[in-house]
Design a protein around this motif. Structure first.
Motif, short mmCIF file in Angstrom:
data_model
loop_
_atom_site.label_atom_id
_atom_site.label_comp_id
_atom_site.label_asym_id
_atom_site.label_seq_id
_atom_site.Cartn_x
_atom_site.Cartn_y
_atom_site.Cartn_z
N ARG A 69 12.54 1.68 22.16
CA ARG A 69 12.94 0.35 22.62
C ARG A 69 13.71 0.42 23.93
O ARG A 69 14.39 1.39 24.22
CB ARG A 69 13.75 -0.39 21.54
CG ARG A 69 15.02 0.30 21.07
CD ARG A 69 15.45 -0.23 19.71
NE ARG A 69 14.51 0.19 18.67
CZ ARG A 69 14.04 -0.61 17.71
NH1 ARG A 69 14.43 -1.87 17.64
NH2 ARG A 69 13.20 -0.15 16.79
N LYS A 211 8.00 0.54 21.21
CA LYS A 211 7.75 -0.37 20.09
C LYS A 211 8.40 -1.72 20.32
O LYS A 211 7.86 -2.75 19.93
CB LYS A 211 8.29 0.26 18.80
CG LYS A 211 8.00 -0.55 17.55
CD LYS A 211 8.52 0.18 16.32
CE LYS A 211 8.27 -0.62 15.05
NZ LYS A 211 8.78 0.09 13.85
N GLN A 212 9.58 -1.74 20.92
CA GLN A 212 10.31 -2.99 21.20
C GLN A 212 10.66 -3.03 22.69
O GLN A 212 11.29 -2.11 23.19
CB GLN A 212 11.60 -3.06 20.39
CG GLN A 212 11.40 -3.17 18.88
CD GLN A 212 10.93 -4.54 18.46
OE1 GLN A 212 10.17 -4.67 17.51
NE2 GLN A 212 11.36 -5.57 19.14
N VAL A 213 10.26 -4.10 23.36
CA VAL A 213 10.57 -4.26 24.78
C VAL A 213 11.09 -5.67 25.02
O VAL A 213 10.48 -6.66 24.60
CB VAL A 213 9.32 -4.02 25.66
CG1 VAL A 213 9.62 -4.38 27.12
CG2 VAL A 213 8.87 -2.57 25.57
N VAL A 234 4.83 -2.24 25.97
CA VAL A 234 4.99 -2.43 24.53
C VAL A 234 3.66 -2.19 23.82
O VAL A 234 2.58 -2.42 24.37
CB VAL A 234 5.52 -3.84 24.23
CG1 VAL A 234 4.48 -4.90 24.53
CG2 VAL A 234 6.04 -3.96 22.80
N GLY A 239 6.32 -6.89 19.37
CA GLY A 239 7.43 -6.13 19.92
C GLY A 239 7.88 -6.58 21.30
O GLY A 239 8.80 -5.99 21.86
N LEU A 240 7.26 -7.62 21.85
CA LEU A 240 7.59 -8.08 23.22
C LEU A 240 8.35 -9.39 23.18
O LEU A 240 7.91 -10.36 22.56
CB LEU A 240 6.30 -8.26 24.02
CG LEU A 240 6.47 -8.80 25.45
CD1 LEU A 240 7.27 -7.82 26.31
CD2 LEU A 240 5.11 -9.08 26.08
#
Length: 267
Positions: A69, A211-213, A234, A239-240
């Motif tokens: 992330r 995975k997380q942005v 991502v 996850g965006l």
């Protein structure tokens, strides 16, 4: 997933519908999907931090958690502001230049891809390497690491990305030189060649898959393909999250997407 991937490609190729604002010569503004953009009334920075670093109190020193992330922004000033919030939860020239360039002025200079004079670090925070140190050990420009131990002259860190994930390495303090056409001198700074990377610039995050942005756009992107790079880091639509501020600081759902079609047409 295929629809999201196609939308990302359309952004990169300039195929997403655009419009222009009054007084602007070109259509460069696009609307972000409602499930991705965060329309908020309160503190935008804290909101994007909560979205990307949920459960931070329980996972703040976890390599898999941190490696997957990041928050990305167009400019370093906003990146530094975000990193400072997350951390809180010398020079070659003649001596007569000291009157014109006192130490406090030199120490305040911030350059791209150059460590700050005051580098606030502690055990358990992620950093990104700013120089190629030892490619055989995976210590390349852009490698992300987790600080495991602090020393006066060396940092012990665990590699989080690349081909050497999990390896324990030492990062020494080194002398770095910085120049500018506006300066009649070369700035020389002895510092660890790292920068805290809870947040990174869009350009610096190229090559990362996360995975997380969170994409935080206090100001719009300013060059070709920058928005595409940000949203394509991502691995899934879920996850965006994108936070956009307009010129008055209010939440917005539209932002610039700069694409030079002549470049793509010539490929």
């Amino acid at each position: 997933m295929s629809e999201f991937a196609q939308w990302v490609l359309d952004v990169g190729e300039g195929k997403v519908p655009t419009h222009r604002k009054d007084g602007e010569p070109e259509d460069t503004w696009i609307s972000m999907p409602h499930d991705i953009v965060m329309l908020l009334e309160g503190d935008k920075i804290l909101a994007v931090i909560d979205a990307v670093y949920s459960d931070f109190d329980n996972s703040f020193s976890s390599v898999p958690y941190l490696a997957q992330r990041c928050i990305v922004c167009p400019v370093n000033t906003v990146v530094d502001e975000l990193n400072e919030i997350m951390i809180a939860n010398s020079i070659e020239m003649p001596s007569d230049y000291e009157l014109l360039y006192p130490p406090e002025v030199l120490n305040s200079i911030v350059l791209n891809n150059y460590p700050q004079h005051c580098l606030l670090l502690k055990v358990g925070i992620p950093v990104v390497l700013l120089r190629n140190i030892d490619q055989a050990q995976g210590l390349c420009n852009g490698t992300r690491l987790l600080i495991r131990r602090l020393g006066d002259r060396i940092l012990e860190a665990e590699i989080m990305t690349g081909t050497h994930i999990g390896a324990m390495v030492g990062i020494p303090r080194i002398v770095l030189n910085g120049t500018s056409p506006r300066w009649p001198f070369t700035l020389q700074r002895r510092q660890f060649p790292v920068r805290v990377c809870y947040a990174m610039t869009i350009n610096k995050c190229q090559g990362q898959m996360l995975k997380q942005v969170g994409v935080y756009l206090r100001e719009p992107v300013f060059t070709h393909g920058q928005l595409y790079v940000a949203i394509s880091r991502v691995t899934s639509r879920e996850g965006l999250k994108v936070v956009i501020e307009d010129e008055k600081g209010a939440a917005a759902a539209t932002t610039k997407n700069i694409v030079y079609r002549e470049i793509l047409d010539s490929v």
